[in-house]
Design a protein around this motif. Sequence first.
Motif, PDB file in Angstrom:
ATOM      1  N   LYS A 215      46.681 -19.001  -1.582  1.00 18.46           N
ATOM      2  CA  LYS A 215      46.452 -19.898  -0.694  1.00 18.46           C
ATOM      3  C   LYS A 215      45.762 -20.856  -1.208  1.00 18.46           C
ATOM      4  CE  LYS A 215      47.424 -16.656   2.948  1.00 18.46           C
ATOM      5  NZ  LYS A 215      46.001 -15.455   4.346  1.00 18.46           N
ATOM      6  N   LYS A 216      45.442 -22.041  -0.868  1.00 21.30           N
ATOM      7  CA  LYS A 216      44.623 -23.001  -1.114  1.00 21.30           C
ATOM      8  C   LYS A 216      43.329 -23.167  -0.784  1.00 21.30           C
ATOM      9  CE  LYS A 216      48.837 -26.736  -2.669  1.00 21.30           C
ATOM     10  NZ  LYS A 216      48.516 -27.723  -2.440  1.00 21.30           N
ATOM     11  N   LYS A 217      42.686 -23.588  -1.204  1.00 17.56           N
ATOM     12  CA  LYS A 217      41.139 -23.106  -0.729  1.00 17.56           C
ATOM     13  C   LYS A 217      40.751 -24.458  -1.198  1.00 17.56           C
ATOM     14  CE  LYS A 217      40.837 -17.909  -1.229  1.00 17.56           C
ATOM     15  NZ  LYS A 217      39.712 -16.792  -1.288  1.00 17.56           N
TER      16      LYS A 217
ATOM     17  N   ARG B 296      37.306 -24.167  -5.440  1.00 13.33           N
ATOM     18  CA  ARG B 296      38.324 -22.441  -5.015  1.00 13.33           C
ATOM     19  C   ARG B 296      39.477 -22.978  -5.640  1.00 13.33           C
ATOM     20  NH1 ARG B 296      35.369 -18.885  -0.248  1.00 13.33           N
ATOM     21  NH2 ARG B 296      36.044 -20.960   0.325  1.00 13.33           N
ATOM     22  N   SER B 297      40.624 -23.902  -5.305  1.00 12.80           N
ATOM     23  CA  SER B 297      41.632 -23.889  -5.991  1.00 12.80           C
ATOM     24  C   SER B 297      42.254 -24.960  -7.440  1.00 12.80           C
ATOM     25  CB  SER B 297      42.351 -24.536  -5.147  1.00 12.80           C
ATOM     26  OG  SER B 297      42.449 -23.767  -3.733  1.00 12.80           O
TER      27      SER B 297
ATOM     28  N   LYS C 120      41.284 -22.042 -11.426  1.00 13.65           N
ATOM     29  CA  LYS C 120      41.050 -20.344 -11.176  1.00 13.65           C
ATOM     30  C   LYS C 120      42.054 -20.282 -10.300  1.00 13.65           C
ATOM     31  CE  LYS C 120      36.298 -21.192  -8.799  1.00 13.65           C
ATOM     32  NZ  LYS C 120      35.149 -21.385  -8.580  1.00 13.65           N
ATOM     33  N   MET C 121      43.203 -21.188 -10.421  1.00 13.59           N
ATOM     34  CA  MET C 121      44.619 -21.007  -9.842  1.00 13.59           C
ATOM     35  C   MET C 121      45.042 -20.005 -11.363  1.00 13.59           C
ATOM     36  SD  MET C 121      45.112 -21.741  -7.278  1.00 13.59           S
ATOM     37  CE  MET C 121      47.185 -22.073  -6.518  1.00 13.59           C
TER      38      MET C 121
ATOM     39  N   LYS D  81      44.150 -16.382 -11.331  1.00 15.33           N
ATOM     40  CA  LYS D  81      44.558 -15.568 -10.070  1.00 15.33           C
ATOM     41  C   LYS D  81      45.737 -15.155 -10.393  1.00 15.33           C
ATOM     42  CE  LYS D  81      41.583 -17.255  -6.316  1.00 15.33           C
ATOM     43  NZ  LYS D  81      41.658 -17.750  -4.832  1.00 15.33           N
TER      44      LYS D  81
END
Length: 538
Positions: A473-475, A479-480, A484-485, A488
């Motif tokens: 999910k895009k934050k 945070r995206s 970081k992606m 994850k």
Amino acid sequence: MGVKGVHQGHGAIVLPIEQKLNDEMDIRKDKYLRGGEANLEALKDKKLKGQLAVREDLHLRTAQAAAKAEKYLLPSEEGYLEPEGLEKTWRIKQDAIAPAVDVLSARNQYDIVVPDLGPYRLDFTPSGRYMTVGGQKGHLAIVDMKQMSLIKEFQVRETVRDVVFLHDETMFAAAQKKYPYIYNRDGTELHCLKEHGAALRLRYLEQHRLLASINEYGQLHYQDVTDGRMIGSYRTGFGRTDVMQVNRHNALLSLGHSGGKVTMWSPTSSSAVIEMLCHRGPISAIAFHPTNRDLMATSGKEKKVKLWDMRNLQGPLQTLSGQAETLDFSQKGLLARGTGSFLQVLRDSSGNQKYEKYMTHPLVKGYQIEKVLFRPYEDVLCIGHSMGWSSILIPGSGNPNFDSWVANPFETRKQRREREVHSLLDKLPPETIMFDPTKIGTVKPPRKEKPTKEEKVAELEAAVEDAKDIVPKKKTKGRSKPSKMKKKKQELIAGAKRPFLEQKMKEDEQAARKKQKALEQVELPTSLQRFARKKAAT
């Protein structure tokens, strides 16, 4: 039995007898239907509609047959004490009950005083017609409860700790000072069971023809009374105990120990089938519900009585305050508990396994209750105490309808001989005693074949591909970010691989353990045996 009239205003017509019978049958039938009929008119699928119509017709005919059986084969109904207004059932004394019952029931209120030979232990035959009593000072007797006559009594002149009937009233066992003995109804000694030692408690498994005992050293014995074979002899490892009860549903023996544990035993297992911590102090009594196979009651020295559900064994359904040295369930589910010279009967009036006070009965001051036992098929509770034994009336405790094929109080000699032969032919082997007897006759599920190395690799690759296809999910607030992606994504892939890696580690450990065990089993030369690893003492 009176019939209440129904007033329907001026000019009401009394229904004929046939219509009343039909209405009564409809009421009984509705009880067994457990719900209204299904509405099949709204279904469009003709095949499903036909199948459901057949099932509805089968349910209807089954309910009608059950209603007829209840009306004509079970004519008697149990009756409890019904209070009026502010009246409480536990305030009703035995003196008030006696004038309201028939002459035969009033005979069941008595008090046998034998002050020099108590305390007394009791046992009934399955039909409830015969009772055997055993005094600690050596007094043994058999009583016909229907005729209220003494069949036989004799003195063995040594300590008697427990008595129990065997398959019928013709034989009973007594746990005496050194060994258990088996006597016939004439008082003749038939057997001395020296292998059991100084038994503290005896129980008889009727369907398996096994006599079980626990002795003062904590040894559990099972002996087949048909051929005399010792089926099992096990040391429990929990020390001395005098609390033993049998679960009629699965024939497991339950022992209560000083550490607060309840253990359940089978004659084919050298260790306990079930161990559960029930109390913080020593166990003083255990009882099992005769019809609700999942309900068990235990009492501890910390003055608590707990009800347990045997399906989950997690926590007590209900905890009642108060001490209980002896417990017993009646055929209709009443729970009697006694301690000192006070007796209390509890009832589940709501049907939700929430027991409340139903009746109380104080004995003469100084009497110490040893055992309480409900008489089958009668509203009678017998009490063995230090000064003899007593009998009181507990309305609603016994099943008012008996099955003559199971337990016949009016059995003749010929019927007894026939039943004894049939019971021998129907005797179950000890291997059928297990915690869940419904597993008998079921098909064991096939063992899963171990997947090959190629299949494991394919499953791992498929799990990794599925993890790669997951879109996080895009934050907001940074945070995206791509870094970081990516992190994850790597965490998802690692999480997909983790179960496979853990399984591989377990298999490697098992293989290494087997290899080490095989090396230990290799015979070493005599000169090198002193360097071998020594096994831990069992």
